[in-house]
Design an enzyme around this catalytic site. Structure first.
Site, PDB file in Angstrom:
ATOM      1  N   PRO A 138       0.962  -1.325  -0.116  1.00 38.79           N
ATOM      2  CA  PRO A 138       0.052   0.080   0.059  1.00 38.79           C
ATOM      3  C   PRO A 138       0.746   1.245  -0.069  1.00 38.79           C
ATOM      4  O   PRO A 138       0.843   2.126   1.215  1.00 38.79           O
ATOM      5  CB  PRO A 138      -0.953  -0.107   1.261  1.00 38.79           C
ATOM      6  CG  PRO A 138      -0.059  -0.715   2.174  1.00 38.79           C
ATOM      7  CD  PRO A 138       0.776  -1.853   1.276  1.00 38.79           C
ATOM      8  N   CYS A 139       1.309   1.453  -1.131  1.00 42.77           N
ATOM      9  CA  CYS A 139       2.244   2.626  -1.340  1.00 42.77           C
ATOM     10  C   CYS A 139       1.452   4.107  -1.236  1.00 42.77           C
ATOM     11  O   CYS A 139       1.786   5.157  -0.929  1.00 42.77           O
ATOM     12  CB  CYS A 139       3.024   2.680  -2.489  1.00 42.77           C
ATOM     13  SG  CYS A 139       2.226   2.375  -4.006  1.00 42.77           S
ATOM     14  N   HIS A 140       0.069   3.931  -1.488  1.00 36.96           N
ATOM     15  CA  HIS A 140      -1.039   4.984  -1.339  1.00 36.96           C
ATOM     16  C   HIS A 140      -1.005   5.392  -0.022  1.00 36.96           C
ATOM     17  O   HIS A 140      -1.539   6.709   0.003  1.00 36.96           O
ATOM     18  CB  HIS A 140      -2.232   4.690  -1.897  1.00 36.96           C
ATOM     19  CG  HIS A 140      -3.041   3.393  -1.309  1.00 36.96           C
ATOM     20  ND1 HIS A 140      -2.756   2.216  -1.548  1.00 36.96           N
ATOM     21  CD2 HIS A 140      -4.056   3.425  -0.404  1.00 36.96           C
ATOM     22  CE1 HIS A 140      -3.553   1.482  -0.735  1.00 36.96           C
ATOM     23  NE2 HIS A 140      -4.127   2.289   0.157  1.00 36.96           N
TER      24      HIS A 140
END
Length: 175
Positions: A138-140
């Protein structure tokens, strides 16, 4: 090759599928039973489609199901075999991304501190941007130090959508 296409080795052993989602088509790429890529149409760092390998929808049943559950607000953690290709530093950053709780955000500086390199926030940001398995890794959930939504390989609208989805599902509001 366009500047948005990443140069990667040939498709040897890889297969892919395309999944519909609320943020547009998602291409899942796998090799030897592990996910090696999740790419959004029009995203940055999307490899040439030849890199994806042959299409094999049957090889991605678990990933497809888990993504559907995530987008329906019923999954907060993915349980899939992953094998992202990158440098040791990138893999360290990507591993730390998986420790960010669902519906929560941290800054690039905080992520750098978590991996024991507090002065490396820019390098962390670059590694974050090269994450080949977005959403699942989850780089967001990484934002600017002032709380602003900054950079996302899939585009800021998608980042906003993913964070809003998680916050609605968790009953909180961080945006």
């Amino acid at each position: 090759m366009s500047p948005a296409r990443a140069a990667l080795p040939d498709a040897a052993g890889r297969t892919h599928t395309v999944v519909d989602s609320p943020i547009g088509p998602i291409t899942l790429v796998g090799r030897d039973g592990a996910i090696v890529g999740l790419f959004m149409d029009g995203g940055r760092h999307v490899p040439d489609p030849a890199w994806f390998g042959d299409r094999d929808d049957s090889a991605f049943a678990a990933a497809t199901d888990q993504l559907a559950e995530y987008f329906a607000g019923r999954r907060t953690i993915f349980d899939l075999p992953l094998r992202p290709a990158g440098t040791e530093f990138q893999r360290e950053v990507w591993s730390a991304l998986r420790d960010i709780p669902y519906a929560q955000t941290i800054s690039y500086g905080e992520l750098a501190r978590r991996i024991g390199q507090p002065r490396a926030s820019r390098a962390v940001g670059l590694a974050n941007g090269r994450n080949p398995i977005s959403i699942i890794v989850p780089c967001h959930r990484v934002i600017g130090s002032n709380g602003s939504l900054t950079g996302y390989g899939g585009g800021l609208e998608r980042k906003r959508h993913l964070l809003a989805l998680e916050q609605r599902s968790a009953g909180i509001s961080l945006l």
